[in-house]
Design a protein around this motif. Structure first.
Motif, short mmCIF file in Angstrom:
data_model
loop_
_atom_site.label_atom_id
_atom_site.label_comp_id
_atom_site.label_asym_id
_atom_site.label_seq_id
_atom_site.Cartn_x
_atom_site.Cartn_y
_atom_site.Cartn_z
N SER A 72 31.59 -7.94 -36.68
CA SER A 72 32.09 -6.90 -37.57
C SER A 72 33.24 -6.12 -36.94
N TYR A 73 33.39 -6.20 -35.62
CA TYR A 73 34.49 -5.54 -34.92
C TYR A 73 35.68 -6.47 -34.70
N GLY A 74 35.48 -7.77 -34.91
CA GLY A 74 36.53 -8.74 -34.62
C GLY A 74 36.69 -8.94 -33.12
N HIS A 75 37.72 -9.67 -32.77
CA HIS A 75 38.04 -9.89 -31.36
C HIS A 75 39.55 -10.06 -31.25
N VAL A 76 40.11 -9.60 -30.14
CA VAL A 76 41.55 -9.68 -29.93
C VAL A 76 41.84 -10.05 -28.49
N GLY A 77 42.91 -10.80 -28.31
CA GLY A 77 43.40 -11.17 -26.99
C GLY A 77 44.91 -11.07 -26.97
N TYR A 127 34.88 -4.32 -25.28
CA TYR A 127 36.01 -3.42 -25.52
C TYR A 127 37.34 -4.19 -25.54
N CYS A 128 37.39 -5.25 -26.31
CA CYS A 128 38.60 -6.08 -26.34
C CYS A 128 39.82 -5.32 -26.85
N GLU A 129 39.64 -4.51 -27.89
CA GLU A 129 40.77 -3.74 -28.42
C GLU A 129 41.29 -2.76 -27.38
N LYS A 130 40.38 -2.10 -26.69
CA LYS A 130 40.79 -1.18 -25.63
C LYS A 130 41.54 -1.92 -24.54
N ALA A 131 41.09 -3.13 -24.20
CA ALA A 131 41.76 -3.91 -23.16
C ALA A 131 43.19 -4.25 -23.55
N VAL A 132 43.43 -4.74 -24.78
CA VAL A 132 44.81 -5.09 -25.15
C VAL A 132 45.67 -3.84 -25.25
N GLU A 133 45.11 -2.75 -25.75
CA GLU A 133 45.88 -1.50 -25.79
C GLU A 133 46.21 -1.04 -24.38
N ASN A 134 45.23 -1.05 -23.49
CA ASN A 134 45.46 -0.64 -22.10
C ASN A 134 46.49 -1.53 -21.43
N SER A 135 46.50 -2.82 -21.76
CA SER A 135 47.47 -3.73 -21.15
C SER A 135 48.90 -3.34 -21.51
#
Length: 159
Positions: free
Chosen positions: A118-123, A68-76
């Motif tokens: 297919s979902y990518g990754h974000v940090g 849930y990398c996207e959720k993590a950056v959004e939550n941050s």
């Protein structure tokens, strides 16, 4: 004549003070204007970036956001449900013309993207060549860019 006597009496009672403003509570001098940031720099985004970095730092080692990398950056950044995936976030940045393709020098608070699924990754960039993300040694962690393969680049958060 009567108004003159009233003014003279009031003046005597007030110890010779003039009637205009006499006896009214003093008001504080206006506060000095806050120092302005240099052109193009705002304190608010910097504070938001620091808060987002602190959010990740306080969860260092957690596995709660694996997948849930996207959720993590959004939550941050205090948000959730903005993008369905990291790659959707990246593709929107590209579409809006704000993606910095391949740039390994993102500013503090920028989102950094990879095409690793297919979902990518974000940090989240720390501004010193490092970033926070999920999946760093299988947990939330801090690493040096690019770390993962297929680095796409960075963009400022759109939330």
């Amino acid at each position: 004549m009567r108004s003159f006597l009233v003014r003279a009496t009031l003046s005597a009672l007030l110890g010779g003070a003039t009637l205009l403003g006499a006896g009214l509570p003093a008001t504080a001098a206006p506060a000095p204007a806050p120092a302005l940031a240099p052109a193009g720099i705002s304190a608010a985004p910097q504070a938001r970036a620091d808060d987002a970095i602190n959010w990740f730092s306080s969860r260092n080692g957690s596995t709660a956001y694996q997948g849930y990398c996207e959720k993590a950056v959004e939550n941050s950044y205090g948000r959730t449900g903005i993008y369905a995936s990291a790659i959707a976030n990246w593709n929107d940045a590209v579409r809006r013309g704000v993606a910095h393709r391949g740039d390994l020098n993102p500013p503090k608070g920028a989102l950094v993207f990879w095409n690793i699924s297919s979902y990518g990754h974000v940090g989240l960039a720390t501004g010193d060549g490092n970033f926070w993300a999920t999946s760093v040694n299988s947990r939330i962690g801090k690493a040096r860019l690019p770390y993962f393969s297929n680095y796409l680049g960075w963009a400022q958060p759109n939330f």
